[in-house]
Design an enzyme around this catalytic site. Structure first.
Site, PDB file in Angstrom:
ATOM      1  N   LYS A   1      35.927  37.190   5.318  1.00  0.00           N
ATOM      2  CA  LYS A   1      37.298  37.697   5.262  1.00  0.00           C
ATOM      3  C   LYS A   1      37.329  39.062   4.286  1.00  0.00           C
ATOM      4  O   LYS A   1      36.827  38.921   3.322  1.00  0.00           O
ATOM      5  CB  LYS A   1      38.361  36.995   4.833  1.00  0.00           C
ATOM      6  CG  LYS A   1      39.718  37.409   4.758  1.00  0.00           C
ATOM      7  CD  LYS A   1      40.518  36.383   4.032  1.00  0.00           C
ATOM      8  CE  LYS A   1      41.991  36.893   3.700  1.00  0.00           C
ATOM      9  NZ  LYS A   1      42.954  36.166   3.076  1.00  0.00           N
TER      10      LYS A   1
ATOM     11  N   LYS B   1      54.395  39.611  -0.759  1.00  0.00           N
ATOM     12  CA  LYS B   1      54.420  38.550  -2.063  1.00  0.00           C
ATOM     13  C   LYS B   1      55.020  38.806  -3.398  1.00  0.00           C
ATOM     14  O   LYS B   1      55.398  40.040  -3.414  1.00  0.00           O
ATOM     15  CB  LYS B   1      52.453  38.635  -2.480  1.00  0.00           C
ATOM     16  CG  LYS B   1      51.751  38.156  -1.302  1.00  0.00           C
ATOM     17  CD  LYS B   1      50.437  38.100  -1.741  1.00  0.00           C
ATOM     18  CE  LYS B   1      49.295  37.512  -0.909  1.00  0.00           C
ATOM     19  NZ  LYS B   1      49.416  36.011  -0.856  1.00  0.00           N
TER      20      LYS B   1
ATOM     21  N   ASP C   1      40.773  39.651  -2.231  1.00  0.00           N
ATOM     22  CA  ASP C   1      40.813  39.174  -1.021  1.00  0.00           C
ATOM     23  C   ASP C   1      39.762  39.289  -0.042  1.00  0.00           C
ATOM     24  O   ASP C   1      39.835  39.172   1.100  1.00  0.00           O
ATOM     25  CB  ASP C   1      42.484  39.373  -0.636  1.00  0.00           C
ATOM     26  CG  ASP C   1      42.879  38.163   0.517  1.00  0.00           C
ATOM     27  OD1 ASP C   1      42.157  37.232   0.403  1.00  0.00           O
ATOM     28  OD2 ASP C   1      43.866  38.413   1.184  1.00  0.00           O
TER      29      ASP C   1
ATOM     30  N   ASP D   1      51.822  37.024   5.874  1.00  0.00           N
ATOM     31  CA  ASP D   1      50.896  36.734   4.510  1.00  0.00           C
ATOM     32  C   ASP D   1      49.866  35.706   4.952  1.00  0.00           C
ATOM     33  O   ASP D   1      48.747  35.799   4.322  1.00  0.00           O
ATOM     34  CB  ASP D   1      51.825  36.289   3.795  1.00  0.00           C
ATOM     35  CG  ASP D   1      50.845  36.325   2.201  1.00  0.00           C
ATOM     36  OD1 ASP D   1      50.100  36.895   2.067  1.00  0.00           O
ATOM     37  OD2 ASP D   1      51.367  35.747   1.325  1.00  0.00           O
TER      38      ASP D   1
ATOM     39  N   ARG E   1      43.518  34.586   8.706  1.00  0.00           N
ATOM     40  CA  ARG E   1      43.150  33.882   9.895  1.00  0.00           C
ATOM     41  C   ARG E   1      43.398  34.689  11.241  1.00  0.00           C
ATOM     42  O   ARG E   1      42.412  34.598  11.991  1.00  0.00           O
ATOM     43  CB  ARG E   1      43.879  32.680  10.076  1.00  0.00           C
ATOM     44  CG  ARG E   1      45.472  32.817  10.079  1.00  0.00           C
ATOM     45  CD  ARG E   1      46.609  31.589   9.606  1.00  0.00           C
ATOM     46  NE  ARG E   1      46.252  31.417   8.393  1.00  0.00           N
ATOM     47  CZ  ARG E   1      47.152  30.294   7.967  1.00  0.00           C
ATOM     48  NH1 ARG E   1      47.631  29.373   8.419  1.00  0.00           N
ATOM     49  NH2 ARG E   1      47.161  30.175   6.601  1.00  0.00           N
TER      50      ARG E   1
HETATM   51  N1  BES Z   1      44.716  35.794   0.372  1.00  0.00           N
HETATM   52  C1  BES Z   1      45.984  34.953   0.545  1.00  0.00           C
HETATM   53  C2  BES Z   1      45.370  33.496   0.075  1.00  0.00           C
HETATM   54  C3  BES Z   1      45.091  33.341  -1.635  1.00  0.00           C
HETATM   55  C4  BES Z   1      46.370  33.207  -2.403  1.00  0.00           C
HETATM   56  C5  BES Z   1      43.854  33.415  -2.233  1.00  0.00           C
HETATM   57  C6  BES Z   1      46.093  33.128  -3.851  1.00  0.00           C
HETATM   58  C7  BES Z   1      43.846  33.446  -3.660  1.00  0.00           C
HETATM   59  C8  BES Z   1      44.950  33.177  -4.291  1.00  0.00           C
HETATM   60  C9  BES Z   1      46.105  34.677   1.868  1.00  0.00           C
HETATM   61  O1  BES Z   1      46.169  35.575   2.599  1.00  0.00           O
HETATM   62  C10 BES Z   1      47.536  34.173   1.950  1.00  0.00           C
HETATM   63  O2  BES Z   1      48.378  34.752   1.438  1.00  0.00           O
HETATM   64  N2  BES Z   1      47.765  32.878   2.132  1.00  0.00           N
HETATM   65  C11 BES Z   1      48.970  32.330   2.301  1.00  0.00           C
HETATM   66  C12 BES Z   1      49.199  31.341   3.677  1.00  0.00           C
HETATM   67  C13 BES Z   1      50.805  30.682   3.860  1.00  0.00           C
HETATM   68  C14 BES Z   1      51.629  32.233   4.289  1.00  0.00           C
HETATM   69  C15 BES Z   1      50.422  30.067   5.107  1.00  0.00           C
HETATM   70  C16 BES Z   1      49.242  31.384   1.185  1.00  0.00           C
HETATM   71  O3  BES Z   1      48.336  30.669   1.038  1.00  0.00           O
HETATM   72  O4  BES Z   1      50.272  31.294   0.432  1.00  0.00           O
HETATM   73 ZN    ZN Z   2      44.964  36.983   2.174  1.00  0.00          ZN
HETATM   74 MN    MN Z   3      47.928  36.854   2.654  1.00  0.00          MN
END
Ligand code: BES
Ligand code: ZN
Ligand code: MN
Length: 497
Positions: free
Chosen positions: A266, A278, A289, A348, A352
């Site tokens: 990724k 966010k 990321d 967000d 995936r």
């Molecule tokens: N890059 C983030 C995941 C992440 C969050 C990595 C904090 C490291 C620290 C990912 O793209 C994301 O935002 N995931 C969301 C998914 C949710 C919207 C289902 C998350 O983890 O809040």
């Molecule tokens: Zn992300």
């Molecule tokens: Mn995200």
């Protein structure tokens, strides 16, 4: 830093620093030798200083009588019976850090330690690797660089001449892995205004030029991806001024007929969340990321340097997730390269989306194994913290191999379920699948893996969620280069068996 192997004695070696270990209360053989040569000064002083031989604890001694070296560095390892690869690396890295401003040459006697499950060559590899990792610095953007130059030469002491020549391969391996790790860290630490998808692609091309005999690099832009039908990937990259890039690196170290291992990283060079923006606090950390992609590049660099006889295809799915007038809206439905449609409920959950199309794209390589590496979910950090990465795979065999590689490299992982029961949460009333669970945040790391599972049915697959392990937060925040060590160990194990 330069490395060499040599048969030598701790007390008589003329060098800047000799490094020896104390495990709990127990002095290592070389530490005992120094103690005897200096009339018990070391044991005496350690007692006075309250030194307990805890992991990473250090104590320096200057100009001891009876000892040829200018100084002695004692490093703690914790109890010897509990010492594993991780502990040995911690000690080696702590030693190098403590020597940043010291004489430029040192001899390390850490390879003599008895470490659970590691032979001498593996210990040499670990010491070299950890020393290079421990001397890592990222000060490209500091006007005033640190004046400390760090160690110039580290000699790893071995018991005899035969071990010195047998250990050369291990030394080279440790160096290659460490350089791969530090390269991944460099890429992760770059600010997001510089490290955008095109920058990552350029780095890959440069690497391909350096190793033009073994490494081919190909880059797909947004127009190429549109032609292919990668609607999920483009739904992420579209909102950004920066063009999304799918970077493909083919390392050909093995037999032509041998099916490759495919690594998919990724590479979100910055994740604002998109329209599902966010919160502001700590958002700068979302420059990390792309650490999955950085790890893939680090592995390719380490493979090319070490010449490991395997075929590996490394793919980096690079995009920037931004809100804009062209950005994807929650509710948008897109068609993935696999033909399955996705209702994007939360922009967000973008990782995936870029990954699912990349994972479909690579089925053309008829892979032996596919591993994707992603800072995919905050939920994984909640579940596992920053110690182990989350391992998701339907294959018990692949799980066992990766768990073993984690243990042996000190870059550990922990298996999580990908049970069919979780799949229901991804049902959408309008499309084939939703991009987030509609059953709430519970099991967020698992439902993310379940999303990917729908695109990886044609091959043996594992997913590593590295959201917790890819970087350290706080005052000394920095990319860790994980899981380059885990992946390199896994690939090495494949060659060995
Ligand atoms: N890059 C983030 C995941 C992440 C969050 C990595 C904090 C490291 C620290 C990912 O793209 C994301 O935002 N995931 C969301 C998914 C949710 C919207 C289902 C998350 O983890 O809040
Ligand atoms: Zn992300
Ligand atoms: Mn995200």
């Amino acid at each position: 830093m330069e490395f060499q192997l040599k048969q030598c004695q701790a007390a008589t070696e003329k060098t800047g620093t000799v490094i020896v270990a104390v495990s709990g209360k127990e002095l290592s053989p070389s530490a005992r030798e120094l103690d005897a040569a200096s009339d018990g000064q070391i044991a005496h002083a350690l007692k006075g200083a309250g030194f307990e031989g805890k992991p990473g604890q250090i104590q320096m001694f200057y100009a001891l009588p009876g000892i040829a070296a200018e100084q002695v560095l004692v490093v703690g390892t914790g109890e010897l019976k509990e010492l594993d690869s991780r502990g040995l690396q911690r000690a080696a890295a702590a030693a190098v850090k403590a020597l940043a401003k010291a004489p430029r040459k040192a001899v390390s006697f850490l390879a003599e330690l008895d470490v659970k499950g590691l032979d001498l060559n593996e210990r040499i590899g670990d010491i070299v690797r950890a020393s290079l990792e421990g001397s890592y610095r990222f000060d490209e953007f500091k006007s005033r660089k640190s004046p400390a130059k760090g160690l110039e030469q580290l000699t790893v002491a071995v018991p005899d001449k035969a071990a010195a020549s047998a250990g050369k391969k291990a030394l080279a391996w440790g160096q290659a892995v460490a350089r791969g790790i530090n390269r991944a860290r460099d890429l992760g630490n770059q600010p997001p205004n510089i490290c955008h998808p095109t920058y990552v692609a350029e780095q890959a091309k440069l690497l391909g030029k350096t190793h033009d005999k073994t490494l081919d690099v190909k880059v797909l832009g947004e127009a190429d991806m549109k032609k292919l039908g990668m609607g999920a990937f483009l739904a992420v990259s579209h909102g950004s001024e920066q063009e999304g890039k799918l970077v493909i690196m083919e390392y050909k170290g093995g037999k032509k007929s041998e099916a490759p291992v495919v690594l998919v990283g990724k590479g979100i060079t910055f994740d604002t969340g998109g329209i599902s923006l966010k919160p502001g606090a700590g958002m700068d950390e979302m420059k990390y990321d792309m650490c999955g992609a950085a790890a893939v590049l680090g592995v390719m660099a380490a493979l090319a340097e070490s010449g490991l006889p395997v075929n590996v295809v490394g793919v980096m799915a690079c995009a920037e997730n931004m809100p804009s007038g062209r950005a994807t809206r929650p509710g948008d439905i897109v068609t993935t390269l696999s033909g399955q449609t996705v209702e994007i409920l939360n922009t967000d959950a973008e990782g995936r989306l870029v990954l699912c199309d990349a994972l479909t794209y690579i089925s053309r390589y008829k892979p032996a194994v596919v591993i994707d590496i992603a800072t995919l979910t905050g939920a994984c950090v909640v579940a596992l913290g920053k110690v182990v990465s989350g391992l998701f795979t339907p294959s018990d065999d692949l799980a066992a191999e990766l768990l073993e590689a984690g243990q042996r490299s000190g870059d550990r992982t922990w298996r999580m379920p990908v049970l069919a029961d979780y799949q229901e949460a991804l049902d959408s009333p309008f499309a084939d699948i939703a991009n987030i669970s509609t059953a709430g945040p519970g099991g967020g790391a698992i439902t993310a893996a379940c999303f990917l599972a729908r695109f990886t049915k044609d091959y043996t697959w594992a997913h590593l969620d590295i959201a917790g392990v890819a970087w350290n937060s706080g005052a000394n925040k920095s990319a860790t280069g994980r899981p380059v060590p885990l992946l390199m160990q896994y690939l090495k194990q494949r060659v060995e068996c």
